[in-house]
Design an enzyme around this catalytic site. Structure first.
Site, PDB file in Angstrom:
ATOM      1  N   LYS A 111       0.911  -1.284  -0.284  1.00  0.00           N
ATOM      2  CA  LYS A 111       0.036  -0.071  -0.107  1.00  0.00           C
ATOM      3  C   LYS A 111       0.692   1.236   0.030  1.00  0.00           C
ATOM      4  O   LYS A 111       1.428   1.666   1.029  1.00  0.00           O
ATOM      5  CB  LYS A 111      -0.963   0.022   1.338  1.00  0.00           C
ATOM      6  CG  LYS A 111      -2.045   1.006   1.124  1.00  0.00           C
ATOM      7  CD  LYS A 111      -2.374   1.658   2.145  1.00  0.00           C
ATOM      8  CE  LYS A 111      -1.629   2.619   2.779  1.00  0.00           C
ATOM      9  NZ  LYS A 111      -1.533   3.968   2.018  1.00  0.00           N
ATOM     10  N   GLU A 159      10.528  16.923  14.310  1.00  0.00           N
ATOM     11  CA  GLU A 159      10.897  16.721  12.871  1.00  0.00           C
ATOM     12  C   GLU A 159       9.968  17.700  12.039  1.00  0.00           C
ATOM     13  O   GLU A 159       8.734  17.490  12.161  1.00  0.00           O
ATOM     14  CB  GLU A 159      10.681  15.242  12.402  1.00  0.00           C
ATOM     15  CG  GLU A 159      10.696  14.841  11.050  1.00  0.00           C
ATOM     16  CD  GLU A 159      10.433  13.565  10.469  1.00  0.00           C
ATOM     17  OE1 GLU A 159       9.510  12.992  10.639  1.00  0.00           O
ATOM     18  OE2 GLU A 159      11.298  12.905   9.874  1.00  0.00           O
TER      19      GLU A 159
END
Ligand code: NAD
Length: 485
Positions: free
Chosen positions: A177, A389
Site C-alpha cells: 500500500k 521533525e
C-alpha cells in the site's frame, strides 16, 4: 489533459476501487490522477490471493525466483521515462534527483536482493554431544508468509521496492500500500510485474489511506504474517497498537531529527557543500536529512554565513528543468505543516538567517507547494523546533565548544536515525560517529550507502534494521534443525 486512473492490482488483475479520490500536482495544484481506493473486501481478496500464491512462490528454485526480480529491475529500467514522469508528477521533485536517485534505486533494490538471495550461506554449527559424538545444527530460513508493505510519499518507488524486493527474494508474497499522496509509481510497478509474468497473487497493490482504509485493513488483519512500514513515528506507534493483538513481526523505519557536527578542522568547503545537500535534498523530505547543525565556535559565524548564502542561491524551479535544485514540498497540506513550524520558530525566538517564507513566481507555481530554503539560529535547546521533525527544507545552526558538548547536543533527541560528522581528524571522526545516537553515522559525507549494510534507527526512529542480511532476518523465520550424527 488526461487524468490518469490508478487502480488496484489484485491476483494479477487491475480493478477499480470501492471509491475514488483525486491526486493533485504539488507544482501547480492541478488534478493529475484519480486513485481507486480499495475497500475492505478488496484487501481481503488481495490477502487470499497472496496466501494462495505463497506455497508455489516459496518453493520456486532460488534462481527462478530471483530471475523474476531481475525482470522487475529490467522492467523499471525499460520504462524509466514512465517511472520518472510518474514520480515527478506525484512529488514535484527535481528531475536531477528523481532521475539519479529514485528510479535507479528502484531497479537496484531488485538487483541487490536477487544477488543476495542467490549467494546466501547458512548459519550452522557442529556441536559436541554428551555421548562424545557430534550434532549438526543449522538455521533453516522459511519465508514469513504474506507481508504487508506500507510506504510513505517522500521516496515513493525507492522505499517501496526497498521492502518489496527482499520480501519477494526470500519467498514471501506481498500486499503493498503506497502513500495516498504518491500512488503512481506503485501502479507502474504492478504493471511491470504483470509484464514480467510474475505469478498472480505474488505482488498485490491496494490504494488508500491509513485509518479506516486500506492501511488499517492490512495492519489489523489477523492473517497478515508481518508488517514492514516506513513513515512517521506517530503512525508507527498506531500500527504497533494495531498489530499487537496478533503478536507479529514488525519492521519500522520512522522519522528523524538528524544532527550534523562540523568541527573547526573540517574541510570548510566540503562541509558547507555536504551540509547544504543534507539539509535541502528533496526539499528536506528525506528521513536522513539534517535538521540540526552544530558548528565548533571558531568557524561558527563563517559557517552560518556560508550556509545561508548557499540556501539563498539554491535554484527553486520547475521540476523538469535540469538545473532546478529544489522543487515544491509534496503537497499543500504538508506545506501548511512546514509553514506552521516557520511561525513557531519565530515565536520560540529564532533568528531567521535565510528564507522563512514562500517564494513568489508570478506563474502557475504560486498554486503549488513551494517554500523557501530556511536557516534558523538562536533557538533555545528545549525549543520544539529543535526537538520535532519538520520534514522540510530547514535547519537550525548552533555553536559548540568541545567534542563532549557536541555529542551531548547531537544526542539530546528521542529520535536515533542519522548523523554526520565533519572533521579531518580521523580518530575523532570514528570516535564521534560511534558515539552518535543514530543507526547511520557518516564521516565527511552524507547519503552514501552500501545496500548490504544495516539501515534503520532506534528510539522514535524505528524498530529493527533492513538491508543485506538484516532484511533476510526480518523477512524469514528460522527453524533450527539439529541432526545427531
Ligand atoms: P505517514 O506515516 O503519514 O504515512 C506513511 C504510510 O502509512 C502511508 O502509506 C499512509 O497511508 C499509511 N498510514 C497512515 N496511517 C496509518 C495507519 N493508522 N495504519 C496503517 N497505515 C497508515 O508518513 P509520510 O508522511 O508518508 O512520510 C513521511 C515520514 O516518513 C517522515 O516522518 C519521515 O521521516 C519518515 N520516513 C522514514 C524513513 C526511514 O527510513 N526511517 C524513510 C522515509 C520516510
Amino acid at each position: 489533459m488526461t487524468i490518469r486512473q490508478l487502480r488496484n492490482y489484485i491476483d494479477g488483475r487491475f480493478e477499480d476501487g470501492a471509491s475514488t479520490f483525486d491526486k493533485h500536482s504539488p507544482v501547480d495544484g492541478r488534478r493529475v490522477a484519480q486513485v481507486h481506493e480499495a475497500g475492505r473486501e478488496q484487501v481481503e481478496r488481495a490477502l487470499r490471493a497472496a496466501q494462495w500464491a505463497l506455497p508455489a512462490w516459496a518453493a520456486l528454485p532460488v534462481a527462478e525466483r530471483t530471475d523474476y526480480l531481475l525482470a522487475l529491475a529490467d522492467g523499471i529500467e525499460r520504462r524509466f521515462d514512465d517511472f520518472l514522469q510518474a514520480e515527478i508528477g506525484d512529488t514535484g521533485k527535481p528531475v536531477g534527483w528523481a532521475g539519479k536517485i529514485d528510479i535507479p534505486r528502484g531497479a537496484a533494490n531488485f538487483r541487490t536482493f536477487a544477488e543476495l538471495a542467490r549467494t546466501l550461506d547458512m548459519e550452522s554449527y557442529m556441536t559436541d554431544t554428551p555421548d562424545g559424538g557430534q550434532a549438526l545444527n543449522y538455521a533453516y530460513r522459511k519465508p514469513l508468509g504474506v507481508v504487508g508493505v506500507i510506504s510513505p510519499w517522500n521516496l515513493p518507488l525507492l522505499l517501496l521496492t526497498w521492502k518489496v524486493a527482499p520480501a519477494l527474494a526470500f519467498g514471501n508474497t506481498v500486499i503493498m500500500k503506497p502513500s495516498e499522496v504518491t500512488p503512481s509509481t506503485a501502479t507502474l510497478l504492478a504493471e511491470v510485474a504483470g509484464e514480467a509474468g510474475l505469478p498472480a497473487g505474488v505482488l498485490n497493490l491496494v490504494h488508500g489511506f491509513g485509518p479506516g482504509s486500506a492501511g488499517e485493513f492490512i495492519t489489523t488483519h489477523p492473517d497478515i504474517d508481518g508488517i514492514t512500514f516506513t513513515g512517521e513515528s506517530a503512525t508507527g506507534a498506531a500500527i504497533m497498537r494495531a498489530v499487537a493483538p496478533g503478536v507479529k513481526p514488525v519492521s519500522f523505519e520512522l522519522g528523524g531529527k538528524n544532527a550534523a557536527l562540523v568541527f573547526a578542522d573540517a574541510d570548510f568547503e566540503a562541509a558547507v557543500d555536504g551540509v547544504t545537500r543534507s539539509v535541502f535534498a528533496n526539499c528536506g523530505q528525506v528521513c536522513l536529512c539534517t535538521e540540526r547543525v552544530y558548528v565548533e565556535r571558531p568557524i561558527y559565524e563563517r559557517f552560518v554565513q556560508a550556509l545561508a548564502e548557499r540556501a539563498r542561491s539554491l535554484r527553486i524551479g520547475w521540476p523538469l528543468e535540469p538545473d532546478t535544485e529544489m522543487g515544491p514540498l509534496v503537497s499543500r497540506e504538508h506545506r501548511e505543516k512546514v509553514l506552521s513550524y516557520f511561525e513557531l520558530a519565530r515565536q520560540e525566538g529564532a533568528t531567521v538567517v535565510a528564507g522563512g517564507g514562500v517564494p513568489e513566481f508570478g506563474d502557475a507555481r504560486d498554486q503549488g507547494a513551494y517554500v523557501q530554503p530556511t536557516i534558523w539560529t538562536g533557538l533555545p535547546e528545549h525549543a520544539r523546533c529543535i526537538k520535532e521533525e519538520v520534514f522540510g527544507p530547514v535547519c537550525h545552526v548552533a555553536p559548540f565548544d568541545t567534542e563532549e558538548e557536541a555529542i551531548r547536543l547531537a544526542n539530546d533527541t528521542r529520535y536515533g536515525l542519522a548523523a554526520a560528522v565533519w572533521t579531518q581528524n580521523l580518530s575523532r571522526g570514528h570516535r564521534v560517529a560511534q558515539a552518535m545516537k543514530a543507526g547511520l553515522a557518516w564521516v565527511n559525507c552524507w547519503f552514501l550507502r552500501d545496500l548490504r549494510t544495516p539501515f534503520g534507527g532506534s528510539g522514535l526512529s524505528g524498530i529493527g534494521r533492513e538491508g543485506g542480511r538484516h532484511s533476510l532476518h526480518f523477512y524469514t523465520d528460522p527453524t533450527n534443525v539439529c541432526v545427531k550424527l
